[in-house]
Design an enzyme around this catalytic site. Structure first.
Site, short mmCIF file in Angstrom:
data_model
loop_
_atom_site.label_atom_id
_atom_site.label_comp_id
_atom_site.label_asym_id
_atom_site.label_seq_id
_atom_site.Cartn_x
_atom_site.Cartn_y
_atom_site.Cartn_z
N PHE A 16 0.84 -1.20 0.00
CA PHE A 16 0.00 0.00 0.00
C PHE A 16 0.89 1.26 0.00
CE2 PHE A 16 -2.78 2.85 2.80
CZ PHE A 16 -3.65 3.20 1.77
N SER A 17 2.20 1.05 0.05
CA SER A 17 3.13 2.19 0.16
C SER A 17 3.02 3.18 -1.01
CB SER A 17 4.57 1.68 0.28
OG SER A 17 4.74 1.03 1.51
N THR A 63 11.85 -3.52 2.23
CA THR A 63 10.97 -4.36 3.05
C THR A 63 11.38 -5.82 2.97
OG1 THR A 63 8.65 -4.76 3.61
CG2 THR A 63 9.14 -4.54 1.26
N LYS A 67 15.65 -6.28 4.87
CA LYS A 67 15.95 -5.21 5.83
C LYS A 67 17.32 -5.38 6.51
CE LYS A 67 11.21 -3.90 6.82
NZ LYS A 67 10.10 -3.86 7.78
N ASN A 88 15.14 0.09 6.89
CA ASN A 88 13.95 0.05 6.01
C ASN A 88 13.88 1.29 5.12
OD1 ASN A 88 13.10 1.98 7.95
ND2 ASN A 88 10.99 1.59 7.39
N GLY A 127 8.79 -14.36 15.27
CA GLY A 127 9.61 -13.92 14.14
C GLY A 127 10.87 -13.22 14.62
N GLY A 130 14.06 -8.77 10.00
CA GLY A 130 14.40 -7.35 10.04
C GLY A 130 13.39 -6.52 10.80
N LEU A 211 2.16 -7.06 12.30
CA LEU A 211 2.81 -5.99 11.54
C LEU A 211 2.36 -6.02 10.08
CD1 LEU A 211 6.47 -5.94 12.94
CD2 LEU A 211 4.36 -5.03 13.92
N GLY A 234 -1.02 -3.81 11.00
CA GLY A 234 0.16 -2.97 10.81
C GLY A 234 -0.06 -1.69 10.04
P1 ATR Z 1 11.41 -8.81 7.69
O1 ATR Z 1 12.54 -7.98 7.20
O2 ATR Z 1 10.09 -8.20 7.32
O3 ATR Z 1 11.43 -9.13 9.15
P2 ATR Z 1 12.62 -11.30 7.10
O4 ATR Z 1 13.89 -10.73 7.59
O5 ATR Z 1 12.63 -12.10 5.86
O6 ATR Z 1 11.53 -10.20 6.89
O7 ATR Z 1 12.02 -12.16 8.31
C1 ATR Z 1 10.94 -12.95 8.11
C2 ATR Z 1 10.55 -13.65 9.43
O8 ATR Z 1 9.44 -14.49 9.10
C3 ATR Z 1 11.63 -14.57 9.99
O9 ATR Z 1 11.51 -14.63 11.38
C4 ATR Z 1 11.26 -15.93 9.37
O10 ATR Z 1 11.71 -17.06 10.09
P3 ATR Z 1 13.23 -17.59 9.92
O11 ATR Z 1 14.07 -16.69 10.75
O12 ATR Z 1 13.19 -18.98 10.40
O13 ATR Z 1 13.53 -17.49 8.44
C5 ATR Z 1 9.75 -15.84 9.46
N1 ATR Z 1 9.10 -16.75 8.49
C6 ATR Z 1 9.06 -16.62 7.15
N2 ATR Z 1 8.37 -17.66 6.60
C7 ATR Z 1 8.00 -18.47 7.63
C8 ATR Z 1 7.29 -19.71 7.73
N3 ATR Z 1 6.82 -20.33 6.64
N4 ATR Z 1 7.08 -20.23 8.97
C9 ATR Z 1 7.55 -19.62 10.07
N5 ATR Z 1 8.24 -18.45 10.06
C10 ATR Z 1 8.47 -17.89 8.85
#
Ligand code: ATR
Length: 271
Positions: A16-17, A63, A67, A88, A127, A130, A211, A234
């Site tokens: 939506f940015s 994003t 990040k 970001n 999670g 980033g 978020l 978010g």
């Molecule tokens: P952002 O910058 O928005 O935080 P990111 O750095 O890619 O995005 O982080 C994504 C988060 O979603 C991470 O915590 C990731 O878990 P991992 O550290 O194990 O990679 C989590 N994530 C992504 N897909 C997932 C899934 N299918 N099940 C559980 N956690 C998931």
């Protein structure tokens, strides 16, 4: 002057940015455009940034999932980026790229607008990517009783937690079943690409925060069925991180028209 701004990430189909920044350009009477650079391969980030610099971009948002990866291309990191350990917002300056983290401001506005206080609360963050850095920066400032990070990759959560000056418990996703928290925050990217959200079985007593903002009630918020809690998506975080990024790029100071942005958002999600 034409203000070239945009966003790098993957996936971006939900974003939506562009609408938010078009609204900010309008409000400030500036010419410009906000472009989406959907990049699925982190190895291409360096070339992409060179291309954006060549085309006189003044800055871009970064994003999921870049990040943290993007930090290596920054000549300088603003204090916000150092605190969150993530970037970001990039600003293209004459002597190189400066990295900022405006998510910290977005997170703080999201909590204050929803009237949710962290002080003395038991907080679970799901999670460790980033976006979690900005949430942890907010925790450091607001003195919760406890902070737990649950992540698919436990080592990543452990490493991230070491950067923050508070006590953080780290566990795997299957360990939060039946555990009780006051506030639970989803900062994973799970569900953004249409994947199903798992119900992790935790118990939340006050506020459930996602978020993500791809729906009013996101898949994560919808997955919680145990008891009635405040549901927060978010959108406010997005609006206010975008506001601070726009301010960094253009120097324009203004009050975002949040009511108008909410109407545009409901239009965006088809409501
Ligand atoms: P952002 O910058 O928005 O935080 P990111 O750095 O890619 O995005 O982080 C994504 C988060 O979603 C991470 O915590 C990731 O878990 P991992 O550290 O194990 O990679 C989590 N994530 C992504 N897909 C997932 C899934 N299918 N099940 C559980 N956690 C998931």
């Amino acid at each position: 002057m034409y203000n070239n701004i945009g966003i790098i990430g993957f996936p971006l189909s939900h974003t939506f940015s562009p609408t938010i920044h078009a609204h900010y350009l309008d409000m400030c009477g500036l010419n410009g455009g906000y472009a989406c650079f959907c990049e699925s391969d982190s190895n291409n980030l360096g070339n992409l940034l060179q291309m954006l610099n060549k085309y006189n971009f003044i800055g871009v948002n970064v994003t999921v999932p870049y990040k943290v990866d993007i930090m290596q291309y920054c000549k300088q990191l603003d204090n916000t980026a150092k605190i969150a350990n993530a970037v970001n917002t990039l600003k293209f300056c004459n002597d190189g790229i400066v990295g900022y983290n405006t998510d910290i401001y977005g997170v703080s506005k999201m909590f204050s607008n929803a009237d949710v206080s962290i002080i003395d609360k038991n907080v679970l963050i799901i999670g460790a990517g980033g976006a979690t850095g900005a949430v942890l920066a907010h925790m450091v400032e607001h003195k919760p009783k406890s902070v737990t990070i649950a992540n698919r990759t436990i080592e990543k959560a452990k490493k991230l937690s070491e950067n923050f000056d508070i006590n953080i418990d780290v566990c795997s996703l299957d360990m939060i079943k039946n555990c009780e928290f006051d506030i639970v925050i989803n900062s994973t990217s799970l569900g953004l690409d249409g994947g199903e959200f798992t119900n992790y079985g935790f118990i939340c007593s006050e506020a459930l925060v996602d978020l993500q903002y791809q729906a009013d009630i996101t898949p994560f918020l919808a997955s919680y069925t145990k008891n009635k809690v405040k549901l927060i998506n978010g959108l406010d975080m997005l609006i206010y991180q975008a506001y601070q990024s726009f301010n960094i790029w253009t120097g324009c100071d203004f009050v975002p028209d949040v009511d108008k942005l909410r109407k545009l958002y409901y239009n965006h999600i088809g409501k």
